[in-house]
Write an enzyme that holds these catalytic residues in place. Structure first.
Site, PDB file in Angstrom:
ATOM      1  N   GLN A 219       0.831  -1.198   0.000  1.00  0.00           N
ATOM      2  CA  GLN A 219       0.000   0.000   0.000  1.00  0.00           C
ATOM      3  C   GLN A 219       0.871   1.256   0.000  1.00  0.00           C
ATOM      4  OE1 GLN A 219      -3.314  -0.237  -0.291  1.00  0.00           O
ATOM      5  NE2 GLN A 219      -3.465   1.990  -0.515  1.00  0.00           N
TER       6      GLN A 219
ATOM      7  N   ALA B  26      -5.835   4.918  -0.197  1.00  0.00           N
ATOM      8  CA  ALA B  26      -5.566   5.033   1.240  1.00  0.00           C
ATOM      9  C   ALA B  26      -4.063   5.124   1.498  1.00  0.00           C
ATOM     10  CB  ALA B  26      -6.143   3.832   1.972  1.00  0.00           C
TER      11      ALA B  26
ATOM     12  N   SER C  95      -5.551   1.447   4.973  1.00  0.00           N
ATOM     13  CA  SER C  95      -6.264   0.688   3.943  1.00  0.00           C
ATOM     14  C   SER C  95      -6.823  -0.608   4.512  1.00  0.00           C
ATOM     15  CB  SER C  95      -5.333   0.361   2.775  1.00  0.00           C
ATOM     16  OG  SER C  95      -5.959  -0.530   1.881  1.00  0.00           O
TER      17      SER C  95
ATOM     18  N   ASP D 100     -11.373  -5.935  -4.842  1.00  0.00           N
ATOM     19  CA  ASP D 100     -11.850  -5.144  -5.969  1.00  0.00           C
ATOM     20  C   ASP D 100     -12.269  -6.122  -7.061  1.00  0.00           C
ATOM     21  OD1 ASP D 100     -11.084  -2.942  -4.529  1.00  0.00           O
ATOM     22  OD2 ASP D 100      -9.214  -2.617  -5.632  1.00  0.00           O
TER      23      ASP D 100
ATOM     24  N   GLU E 149     -16.623   4.038  -5.290  1.00  0.00           N
ATOM     25  CA  GLU E 149     -15.878   2.908  -5.847  1.00  0.00           C
ATOM     26  C   GLU E 149     -16.826   1.732  -6.054  1.00  0.00           C
ATOM     27  OE1 GLU E 149     -12.362   1.894  -3.709  1.00  0.00           O
ATOM     28  OE2 GLU E 149     -11.470   3.899  -3.887  1.00  0.00           O
TER      29      GLU E 149
ATOM     30  N   HIS F 264     -15.356  -1.958  -5.191  1.00  0.00           N
ATOM     31  CA  HIS F 264     -14.729  -2.306  -3.911  1.00  0.00           C
ATOM     32  C   HIS F 264     -15.765  -2.878  -2.942  1.00  0.00           C
ATOM     33  CE1 HIS F 264     -11.510  -1.336  -0.759  1.00  0.00           C
ATOM     34  NE2 HIS F 264     -12.528  -1.837  -0.081  1.00  0.00           N
TER      35      HIS F 264
END
Length: 413
Positions: A290, A320, A325, A334, A380, A383
């Site tokens: 991340q 994030a 995250s 996702d 989103e 997600h």
């Protein structure tokens, strides 16, 4: 001198003019009395149908169904559903427990006696079981129940939850329903697991082997909230990560095992519904992954000639920062049918199926379109986050995002 040939008048009869009038008046009175009792006997001819509005449900009952012995009835099962009560027992006798409370009321079909927190209460007419639902006198609500607002008009009854005590008008938090006349020894309610039993759904396919994953025994074990305010430690790695069966063919993504099995069930049903081109493009991400992605996005934004600080403000709307995250929890993924994640996925029929069905498998749309100010992230549609069916169904019913729902649960403690 009298004329001998003049005709004689017959003598007048006394009282004959008043007698017919008496009979006429008497007959009219009798007819009025008979009509009155006939109307009373056939009650429906004097009463109109009743329009019921209970929460968002509206329906009409004929006078014959709405009244019993002249007493207005109400479907208590509809009221219980409105107030999130739990009902236990068989079809003839049912106990309804107020949410987050031991207070309860019990009705028995064809009986005029209700049991309120262990105390017998006589009702003006017996409870009626009709089409699997329990109908009781409306005054059982007006006299003994709190947490609801009841408005009775000439030909209608409206029942709503009581004034909300927190949140906003769009996502109100209502006061719990309650029953008065409580005793010192109320009945013992079902245990917490029974009170929070996940709903059941009918599927096209046989998903019975996946129920244990969609409805995990640890109801709250997958409700962790990770965002900018509630961070996750850099060293955290889930212990039970497994490969996601429906990852895109060019990659291998991972997820916590319970969530992955529930996702398998979702994909089995989604394919059976005709949506076969959706795949998972991202699952678990380490803190380091991340961090790499966030820095990469920042560098890309800086190519427009803006400062790092300005670039990070832009990146913060769609990515994030490391430690914030929820991909690091291993509970989200996702998934879409586009070359890369895009809001254009919301235009696809597959998205419409997901938004209407994901909760049945324990998943939520993590960043909805109308919650940007609450989640801090733009919409989103790709997600999805696993929380288990009980909480996912509750969030779907309440229209809440995860931040709102966690705050709602914390306010109830």
């Amino acid at each position: 001198m009298q004329r001998q040939n003049a005709p004689r008048r017959a003598p007048a009869k006394r009282g004959t003019g008043a007698l017919p009038l008496f009979f006429i008046v008497f007959t009219v009175l009798v007819l009025l009395v008979v009509s009155f009792f006939a109307f009373d006997f056939f009650g429906g001819s004097r009463r109109s149908a009743v329009e019921y509005t209970i929460g968002t449900a509206s329906y009409k009952l004929s006078a014959d169904d709405a009244y019993a012995d002249g007493v207005l009835l109400v479907c208590f099962d509809d009221v219980a559903a409105l107030c999130d009560m739990t009902d236990v027992g068989g079809s003839e006798t049912r106990s309804y427990f107020a949410e987050n409370s031991a207070e309860n009321i019990t009705f028995t079909a064809a009986s005029t006696t209700a049991t309120l927190n262990g105390k017998a209460i006589e009702m003006p007419t017996a409870a009626i079981l009709r089409d699997g639902k329990m109908y009781v006198p409306l005054e059982m609500l007006t006299q003994f129940m709190g947490g609801v607002s009841i408005t009775r008009g000439e030909n209608g009854v409206k029942i709503e939850r009581g004034t909300y005590n927190a949140s906003t008008e769009d996502t109100p938090l209502y006061s719990d329903a309650s029953f008065s006349a409580a005793t010192d020894a109320p009945l013992v309610p079902p245990d917490d697991t029974e009170l929070r039993k996940a709903p059941t759904f009918l599927f096209i396919t046989d998903l019975s082997a996946y129920e244990q994953y969609m409805c995990p025994e640890d109801i709250d074990g997958y409700l962790i909230l990770v965002n900018r305010e509630r961070t996750i430690d850099a060293s955290y790695v889930p212990s039970d990560l497994v490969d996601i069966a429906d990852s895109r063919s060019d990659r291998t993504e991972r997820m916590v095992e319970t969530a992955e099995k529930a996702l398998e069930a979702l994909y089995i049903e989604m394919r059976a519904a005709g949506y076969t081109d959706v795949s998972v493009t991202s699952g678990y991400r380490s803190y380091e992954k991340q961090e790499y992605l966030y820095n990469l996005y920042t560098e890309n934004e800086m190519k427009a000639g803006i400062s790092r600080e300005e670039a990070q403000k832009i990146v913060d709307t769609y990515s994030a920062r490391p430690g914030t995250s929820e991909h690091q929890t291993g509970l989200c993924c996702d998934m879409h049918n586009l070359p890369s994640a895009s809001q254009r996925f919301a235009e696809k029929d597959a998205y419409k199926w997901l938004i209407e069905n994901a909760h049945k498998f324990g998943f939520i749309l993590r960043f909805p379109e109308d919650k940007e100010e609450i989640t801090g992230y733009s919409f989103e549609p790709w997600h999805y986050r696993f929380v288990g069916r009980y909480h996912a169904a509750e969030m779907y019913r309440l229209g809440m995002c995860l931040e709102e729902y966690v705050a709602y649960l914390e306010s109830e403690q």
